[in-house]
Design a protein around this motif. Structure first.
Motif, PDB file in Angstrom:
ATOM      1  N   ALA A 405      -5.152   3.333   7.280  1.00 25.73           N
ATOM      2  CA  ALA A 405      -4.509   3.440   5.969  1.00 25.73           C
ATOM      3  C   ALA A 405      -3.356   4.431   5.992  1.00 25.73           C
ATOM      4  O   ALA A 405      -2.362   4.263   5.274  1.00 25.73           O
ATOM      5  CB  ALA A 405      -5.541   3.845   4.919  1.00 25.73           C
ATOM      6  N   ASN A 406      -3.457   5.478   6.806  1.00 28.85           N
ATOM      7  CA  ASN A 406      -2.386   6.476   6.864  1.00 28.85           C
ATOM      8  C   ASN A 406      -1.084   5.870   7.371  1.00 28.85           C
ATOM      9  O   ASN A 406       0.000   6.198   6.896  1.00 28.85           O
ATOM     10  CB  ASN A 406      -2.792   7.641   7.780  1.00 28.85           C
ATOM     11  N   LEU A 407      -1.191   4.963   8.342  1.00 28.47           N
ATOM     12  CA  LEU A 407       0.011   4.324   8.881  1.00 28.47           C
ATOM     13  C   LEU A 407       0.597   3.332   7.887  1.00 28.47           C
ATOM     14  O   LEU A 407       1.804   3.310   7.646  1.00 28.47           O
ATOM     15  CB  LEU A 407      -0.308   3.630  10.201  1.00 28.47           C
ATOM     16  N   THR A 408      -0.247   2.514   7.301  1.00 27.41           N
ATOM     17  CA  THR A 408       0.245   1.443   6.427  1.00 27.41           C
ATOM     18  C   THR A 408       0.722   1.955   5.079  1.00 27.41           C
ATOM     19  O   THR A 408       1.509   1.278   4.412  1.00 27.41           O
ATOM     20  CB  THR A 408      -0.841   0.377   6.206  1.00 27.41           C
ATOM     21  N   ALA A 409       0.288   3.133   4.656  1.00 27.62           N
ATOM     22  CA  ALA A 409       0.682   3.651   3.345  1.00 27.62           C
ATOM     23  C   ALA A 409       2.197   3.746   3.197  1.00 27.62           C
ATOM     24  O   ALA A 409       2.744   3.509   2.116  1.00 27.62           O
ATOM     25  CB  ALA A 409       0.039   5.016   3.111  1.00 27.62           C
ATOM     26  N   LYS A 410       2.885   4.106   4.283  1.00 23.43           N
ATOM     27  CA  LYS A 410       4.334   4.285   4.224  1.00 23.43           C
ATOM     28  C   LYS A 410       5.106   3.216   4.991  1.00 23.43           C
ATOM     29  O   LYS A 410       6.332   3.154   4.886  1.00 23.43           O
ATOM     30  CB  LYS A 410       4.700   5.668   4.765  1.00 23.43           C
ATOM     31  N   ASN A 411       4.393   2.391   5.749  1.00 26.51           N
ATOM     32  CA  ASN A 411       5.054   1.408   6.610  1.00 26.51           C
ATOM     33  C   ASN A 411       4.719  -0.037   6.255  1.00 26.51           C
ATOM     34  O   ASN A 411       5.050  -0.947   7.010  1.00 26.51           O
ATOM     35  CB  ASN A 411       4.678   1.673   8.071  1.00 26.51           C
ATOM     36  N   PHE A 412       4.059  -0.226   5.113  1.00 26.92           N
ATOM     37  CA  PHE A 412       3.694  -1.570   4.671  1.00 26.92           C
ATOM     38  C   PHE A 412       3.882  -1.608   3.162  1.00 26.92           C
ATOM     39  O   PHE A 412       3.046  -1.114   2.403  1.00 26.92           O
ATOM     40  CB  PHE A 412       2.255  -1.876   5.072  1.00 26.92           C
ATOM     41  N   ILE A 413       4.998  -2.180   2.701  1.00 28.72           N
ATOM     42  CA  ILE A 413       5.349  -2.113   1.273  1.00 28.72           C
ATOM     43  C   ILE A 413       5.711  -3.482   0.709  1.00 28.72           C
ATOM     44  O   ILE A 413       6.752  -3.646   0.061  1.00 28.72           O
ATOM     45  CB  ILE A 413       6.503  -1.120   1.045  1.00 28.72           C
ATOM     46  N   PRO A 414       4.866  -4.504   0.920  1.00 27.29           N
ATOM     47  CA  PRO A 414       5.207  -5.831   0.403  1.00 27.29           C
ATOM     48  C   PRO A 414       5.248  -5.895  -1.116  1.00 27.29           C
ATOM     49  O   PRO A 414       5.864  -6.801  -1.689  1.00 27.29           O
ATOM     50  CB  PRO A 414       4.094  -6.716   0.964  1.00 27.29           C
ATOM     51  N   PHE A 415       4.584  -4.925  -1.777  1.00 26.25           N
ATOM     52  CA  PHE A 415       4.567  -4.918  -3.238  1.00 26.25           C
ATOM     53  C   PHE A 415       5.226  -3.666  -3.805  1.00 26.25           C
ATOM     54  O   PHE A 415       4.931  -3.234  -4.910  1.00 26.25           O
ATOM     55  CB  PHE A 415       3.122  -5.036  -3.736  1.00 26.25           C
ATOM     56  N   GLY A 416       6.154  -3.086  -3.026  1.00 29.84           N
ATOM     57  CA  GLY A 416       6.846  -1.891  -3.486  1.00 29.84           C
ATOM     58  C   GLY A 416       5.989  -0.645  -3.310  1.00 29.84           C
ATOM     59  O   GLY A 416       5.055  -0.626  -2.510  1.00 29.84           O
ATOM     60  N   GLY A 417       6.308   0.388  -4.089  1.00 27.03           N
ATOM     61  CA  GLY A 417       5.561   1.633  -3.971  1.00 27.03           C
ATOM     62  C   GLY A 417       5.722   2.480  -5.206  1.00 27.03           C
ATOM     63  O   GLY A 417       6.575   2.236  -6.057  1.00 27.03           O
ATOM     64  N   GLY A 418       4.868   3.492  -5.326  1.00 21.23           N
ATOM     65  CA  GLY A 418       4.926   4.398  -6.467  1.00 21.23           C
ATOM     66  C   GLY A 418       4.491   3.729  -7.756  1.00 21.23           C
ATOM     67  O   GLY A 418       3.794   2.711  -7.763  1.00 21.23           O
ATOM     68  N   MET A 419       4.943   4.293  -8.865  1.00 20.21           N
ATOM     69  CA  MET A 419       4.524   3.789 -10.174  1.00 20.21           C
ATOM     70  C   MET A 419       5.100   2.404 -10.463  1.00 20.21           C
ATOM     71  O   MET A 419       4.628   1.708 -11.367  1.00 20.21           O
ATOM     72  CB  MET A 419       4.939   4.769 -11.277  1.00 20.21           C
ATOM     73  N   ARG A 420       6.106   1.987  -9.701  1.00 18.65           N
ATOM     74  CA  ARG A 420       6.705   0.669  -9.907  1.00 18.65           C
ATOM     75  C   ARG A 420       6.124  -0.395  -8.972  1.00 18.65           C
ATOM     76  O   ARG A 420       6.652  -1.496  -8.898  1.00 18.65           O
ATOM     77  CB  ARG A 420       8.218   0.749  -9.694  1.00 18.65           C
ATOM     78  N   SER A 421       5.082  -0.063  -8.238  1.00 20.42           N
ATOM     79  CA  SER A 421       4.476  -1.071  -7.360  1.00 20.42           C
ATOM     80  C   SER A 421       3.987  -2.244  -8.193  1.00 20.42           C
ATOM     81  O   SER A 421       3.619  -2.096  -9.364  1.00 20.42           O
ATOM     82  CB  SER A 421       3.316  -0.475  -6.567  1.00 20.42           C
ATOM     83  N   CYS A 422       3.988  -3.405  -7.605  1.00 21.05           N
ATOM     84  CA  CYS A 422       3.696  -4.653  -8.329  1.00 21.05           C
ATOM     85  C   CYS A 422       2.287  -4.667  -8.891  1.00 21.05           C
ATOM     86  O   CYS A 422       1.305  -4.536  -8.145  1.00 21.05           O
ATOM     87  CB  CYS A 422       3.896  -5.838  -7.396  1.00 21.05           C
ATOM     88  N   ALA A 423       2.173  -4.842 -10.213  1.00 26.49           N
ATOM     89  CA  ALA A 423       0.858  -4.888 -10.854  1.00 26.49           C
ATOM     90  C   ALA A 423       0.120  -6.186 -10.540  1.00 26.49           C
ATOM     91  O   ALA A 423      -1.091  -6.281 -10.744  1.00 26.49           O
ATOM     92  CB  ALA A 423       1.017  -4.743 -12.374  1.00 26.49           C
ATOM     93  N   GLY A 424       0.848  -7.175 -10.017  1.00 25.96           N
ATOM     94  CA  GLY A 424       0.223  -8.457  -9.686  1.00 25.96           C
ATOM     95  C   GLY A 424      -0.164  -8.592  -8.230  1.00 25.96           C
ATOM     96  O   GLY A 424      -0.427  -9.701  -7.753  1.00 25.96           O
ATOM     97  N   ALA A 425      -0.240  -7.463  -7.501  1.00 23.67           N
ATOM     98  CA  ALA A 425      -0.540  -7.517  -6.066  1.00 23.67           C
ATOM     99  C   ALA A 425      -1.894  -8.162  -5.788  1.00 23.67           C
ATOM    100  O   ALA A 425      -2.020  -9.009  -4.897  1.00 23.67           O
ATOM    101  CB  ALA A 425      -0.490  -6.110  -5.471  1.00 23.67           C
TER     102      ALA A 425
END
Length: 474
Positions: A405-425
Motif C-alpha cells: 500500500a505504501n508504494l501504490t498510495a503515490k504511484n497508482f492514481i486511476p481515480f485521482g487523489g486527495g479530497m477530489r478523488s473520484c467518489a465513484g471508484a
C-alpha cells in the motif's frame, strides 16, 4: 518623408513583436521557473501534444520532455502556461493542497463542455454535498445493499446481447452498457426506449476534451458544443418533468436532488443538469476504456484468462444456490480478479492529465510555479514508470501480489487523489469485476479485427476492437 515614417512604423512593429515574443517565452516569475519551453506564441506546444504515440506508453510529448528536463517542466497548451509533473511525491503533496495552494481546473474547451463555472470548481460546503450525494447513491453501502444485483443483471443482459451478434465493437458496446446503467440509476433513463443515442453523444464530447476552444463550424469543439446542447436539453426536460410531477416513484439520484432543491439555493436547474452530465461523462468513459483495454490484453494473455476463470468458477461451485447472484463477500474474495482490474487501470491511465489551477505560488526543489498557472499531473507517466513498476508495459496482474500500500498510495492514481478523488471508484471497480466474472464463466470470445491502442494523448483505440462472443454451453 512618408517612406521614412513607414520605415519607423515597421521598425516599431518589429521591436514590439520581438519584445512580446521574448515575454511569451520568458514569463515573469517571483523565483525560478521549472525548465522547459513555452513554444510558439498563443498556441504554445499544443500541436506537438496531439502527435499520437504508437502504443499505450507515456505520450511522446511528455516522454520526450521528461527525458530532457526531468519530472517537472513548463510548457504552454491552448494558450495557457502549464507545469507538467510526473513526480509522485510532489503530486501527492499537491492533491493534499486543495483549496490552499491549488483548485480544480479544466482546459477552457472542456470547462465549457461540463459547465465548470457551475460545478467543477465547487469548494467547501458545495463540494462536500456533491461528494456525499454521489456516495449515498453509488458508494459502498448502496453497492452492498442495492446496486450489486442491478449491476450483475445489466452485465448478464449486455453479454447475452453481444453473443447474438456476429461481432461487436468492444469500446462502443461497453460504453453503451456503462452509460445505460449509470443513467438509469441517476435519473431513470432507459436507453433501449430512447430515440436518441445518448451514449454516442457523450462519446463525441470526449473528442473535445483538450481540443483548442475554437467554436467555428467544422471544428471538433463546435461539434462537441452542438452535441452538448442536445444532451443537456434532454436532461433538463427530464429534470423539469420530474420536478413538476406530483408523483415521486423513482426514489433515485434525481429525486434526491429535486427534494434538496427546495432548501439548497446553489441547486439551480442548470447546476443540477451540468452535475449529472459530469457524472455520466466521468463514469462511462473511464470504465468503458479500461474494460476495452482489459479485454484486448486478456485476449493476448490466455494464462491470465485461465487463472481468472478458475477463480470465478470456484466461487460459483461454492454457492449453495448456483442461480443466486454474487454476494458482497464473494465479490471481495475475487483476489486475482482485482489484480487484473488494478493492472488494467494502471496501464490504461485513461485521464490524459489531472489539472489544478495554482492559486498561490508553489515552491518546489528550487523552482517556483506562479499563481495563475496550471499544474498538470500525468497518470500514465506515474503508472508506467519503470523505476516503480518492473517492465511497466507488460500486462502482469501477478505483480499486484507483492505491491504494498505504501508504494501504490503515490504511484497508482486511476481515480485521482486527495479530497477530489473520484467518489465513484468503488462503483467502477464493482462493475468491472462483475463484468469479468460473467464474461469468463459464461462466455468465450475470439478476436475479429482491430485492437491497436495508442495515446493521443488520451487512450485511443484506433481501429476499434471487434470480437465474436459465444455463450459457453454446459
Amino acid at each position: 518623408m512618408w517612406p521614412l515614417i513607414g520605415l519607423c512604423v515597421v521598425a516599431l512593429f518589429i521591436v514590439w513583436i520581438t519584445h512580446w515574443t521574448y515575454k511569451w517565452r520568458n514569463p515573469s516569475c517571483n523565483g525560478k521557473l521549472p525548465p522547459g519551453s513555452m513554444g510558439l506564441p498563443l498556441i504554445g506546444e499544443t500541436l506537438e501534444l496531439f502527435i499520437p504515440g504508437k502504443s499505450f506508453d507515456v505520450p511522446p510529448f511528455i516522454k520526450k520532455r521528461m527525458k530532457r528536463y526531468g519530472p517537472l517542466f513548463r510548457t504552454s497548451l491552448a494558450g495557457r502556461p502549464i507545469v507538467v509533473s510526473s513526480d509522485p511525491e510532489f503530486n501527492h503533496f499537491v492533491f493534499q493542497q486543495e483549496g490552499k495552494l491549488v483548485q480544480l481546473w479544466y482546459m477552457d474547451s472542456f470547462a465549457k463542455l461540463i459547465g465548470q463555472d457551475d460545478t467543477a470548481t465547487a469548494t467547501g460546503y458545495v463540494h462536500k454535498y456533491l461528494r456525499n450525494l454521489v456516495l449515498s447513491h453509488f458508494g459502498l453501502e448502496t453497492l452492498k445493499e442495492k446496486l450489486l444485483p442491478k449491476v450483475e443483471q445489466m452485465v448478464h443482459q449486455s453479454l447475452h446481447n453481444w453473443s447474438t451478434k456476429e461481432s461487436v465493437e468492444v469500446k462502443h458496446a461497453t460504453a453503451d452498457m456503462v452509460f445505460d446503467l449509470t443513467a438509469k440509476n441517476l435519473f431513470g433513463f432507459e436507453g433501449e426506449k430512447s430515440l436518441v443515442n445518448m451514449s454516442q453523444k457523450f462519446t463525441n464530447f470526449l473528442q473535445g476534451l483538450m481540443s483548442f476552444p475554437l467554436n467555428i463550424p467544422g471544428t471538433t469543439f463546435h461539434r462537441c458544443l452542438k452535441n452538448q446542447k442536445e444532451a443537456l436539453k434532454i436532461m433538463k426536460d427530464m429534470l423539469l418533468e420530474r420536478r413538476d410531477s406530483p408523483v415521486k416513484q423513482q426514489e433515485d439520484f434525481l429525486d434526491h436532488v429535486i427534494e434538496d432543491m427546495k432548501t439548497e439555493k446553489f441547486l439551480t436547474v442548470d447546476f443540477v443538469v451540468y452535475m449529472m452530465f459530469g457524472l455520466l461523462l466521468a463514469s462511462f468513459e473511464t470504465i468503458s476504456s479500461t474494460l476495452t483495454l482489459a479485454i484486448i490484453l486478456l485476449t493476448d494473455h490466455p494464462a491470465v484468462v485461465q487463472e481468472l476463470r478458475e477463480e470465478n468458477e470456484a466461487i460459483l461451485r461454492a454457492k449453495e444456490n448456483p442461480d443466486s447472484g454474487i454476494t458482497w463477500k464473494e465479490y471481495k474474495s475475487m483476489t486475482f480478479t482485482h489484480h487484473v482490474i488494478n493492472e488494467s487501470l494502471r496501464i490504461a491511465s485513461v485521464a490524459p492529465g489531472i489539472l489544478r489551477k495554482v492559486i498561490k505560488d508553489i515552491h518546489i526543489n528550487g523552482y517556483t510555479i506562479p499563481e495563475g498557472w496550471t499544474l498538470m499531473v500525468v497518470p500514465s507517466a506515474i503508472q508506467l514508470n519503470p523505476n516503480t513498476y518492473e517492465d511497466p508495459l507488460a500486462f502482469n496482474p501477478w505483480r499486484w501480489k507483492d505491491l504494498g500500500a505504501n508504494l501504490t498510495a503515490k504511484n497508482f492514481i486511476p481515480f485521482g487523489g486527495g479530497m477530489r478523488s473520484c467518489a465513484g471508484a468503488d462503483f467502477s471497480k464493482v462493475l468491472m469485476a462483475l463484468f469479468l466474472h460473467v464474461l469468463v464463466t459464461k462466455y468465450s470470445w475470439t478476436k475479429i479485427k482491430g485492437g491497436d491502442v495508442a495515446r493521443t494523448p488520451a487512450l485511443a483505440f484506433r481501429n476499434g476492437f471487434h470480437i465474436k462472443v459465444t455463450e459457453i454451453k454446459k
